[in-house]
Scaffold this active site. Sequence first.
Site, PDB file in Angstrom:
ATOM      1  N   HIS A   1     135.712  12.038  40.679  1.00  0.00           N
ATOM      2  CA  HIS A   1     134.613  12.684  41.412  1.00  0.00           C
ATOM      3  C   HIS A   1     134.348  14.093  40.863  1.00  0.00           C
ATOM      4  O   HIS A   1     133.346  14.354  40.218  1.00  0.00           O
ATOM      5  CB  HIS A   1     134.978  12.825  42.889  1.00  0.00           C
ATOM      6  CG  HIS A   1     135.247  11.548  43.611  1.00  0.00           C
ATOM      7  ND1 HIS A   1     134.331  10.551  43.730  1.00  0.00           N
ATOM      8  CD2 HIS A   1     136.351  11.117  44.291  1.00  0.00           C
ATOM      9  CE1 HIS A   1     134.842   9.560  44.456  1.00  0.00           C
ATOM     10  NE2 HIS A   1     136.063   9.877  44.795  1.00  0.00           N
TER      11      HIS A   1
HETATM   12  C1  BDR Z   1     135.037  14.204  47.242  1.00  0.00           C
HETATM   13  O1  BDR Z   1     135.795  14.268  48.436  1.00  0.00           O
HETATM   14  C2  BDR Z   1     137.034  14.867  48.192  1.00  0.00           C
HETATM   15  O2  BDR Z   1     138.051  14.174  48.837  1.00  0.00           O
HETATM   16  C3  BDR Z   1     137.204  14.921  46.700  1.00  0.00           C
HETATM   17  O3  BDR Z   1     137.938  16.069  46.312  1.00  0.00           O
HETATM   18  C4  BDR Z   1     135.798  14.965  46.180  1.00  0.00           C
HETATM   19  O4  BDR Z   1     135.327  16.288  46.116  1.00  0.00           O
HETATM   20  C5  BDR Z   1     134.767  12.752  46.919  1.00  0.00           C
HETATM   21  O5  BDR Z   1     134.068  12.147  47.960  1.00  0.00           O
END
Ligand code: BDR
Length: 307
Positions: free
Chosen positions: A241
């Site tokens: 992500h």
């Molecule tokens: C996002 O949510 C967080 O848990 C991760 O760090 C990322 O930024 C993904 O949905």
Amino acid sequence: MTLPIIIDCDPGVDDAVMLMMALASDRLDVRAITTVAGNVPLRLTSRNARMMCQLMGRGDVPVYAGCPRPILRTPVTAEDFHGKSGIAGLDPFEPDAPLASGHAVTFLVDTLKAASPGECTLVVTGPMTNIAAALVLDPSIAQGISRLVLMAGADSEGGNITPFSEFNVYADPHAAEIVFASGIPATVMSLDVTHTVRAELPRIERLKQVKTEKAAIMVRLLEAGNVMEGRWKEGRKSPMHDPSTVAFLLAPHLFEAKATTVSVATEDGERFGQTRLATAPGGPHDWVTSADADGFFDLIADLMART
Ligand code: BDR
Ligand code: CA
């Protein structure tokens, strides 16, 4: 020439990977890191950001703590995906460098007001509380921002915290709506693309061939991420992500995007925190639709080889 950036984040295992990439690159000038409550409470995200600076030999980068809670909604955290410390895979320690003095939102306002037009790129990989608060405090800060690069939202892919909502937007939808509605140009890394770039085993094996201390730390983070992800769906590997934001800055040719206008569902109900794309084409938001996943991991290996 280096690109001046400010990183706003909530480390977070994947935030930690993103920080390693940014701090390793000689093409990015990381002016500061600001932290927000998100994956874990603010005290931990602030410590974790400083841990990553120290591990990367970059204790010189100032880390400012920001908002300890979202604007309106009840706080939510994501320890199930990041561990109790927020940084599964690494042994937590108290970093040598203290937090920079002053609030992250004050830092953002002062810095972006004083910046030359379009001087700074903002990378945002947590709930958008700090950026929204800064925009509310002083909307003229937009002048100092050339682009936001956000990890936020989901469209075709559906959500990861509810069937419709992605964590960062769900954790502070009102903040996300303020940021999108500001009209500041943004590149948006949503689940639609991040779910296509995963830490598959051959990619981790390749990174293991990079015999540097930093590559080994990165491998620990990716493997820990895979363990957490596998708890939700056996065999599934962790998505990149937050690292997508820095990968985009360093290698935009790896991505494709479409221009749109994003808004956020802030009304109570099952779609709370959902990102919505306007039906009319065009707009200030580049919604990234695809990535070259192998090229992405080549970039990570290259960065870790050079540190
Ligand atoms: C996002 O949510 C967080 O848990 C991760 O760090 C990322 O930024 C993904 O949905
Ligand atoms: Ca994050």
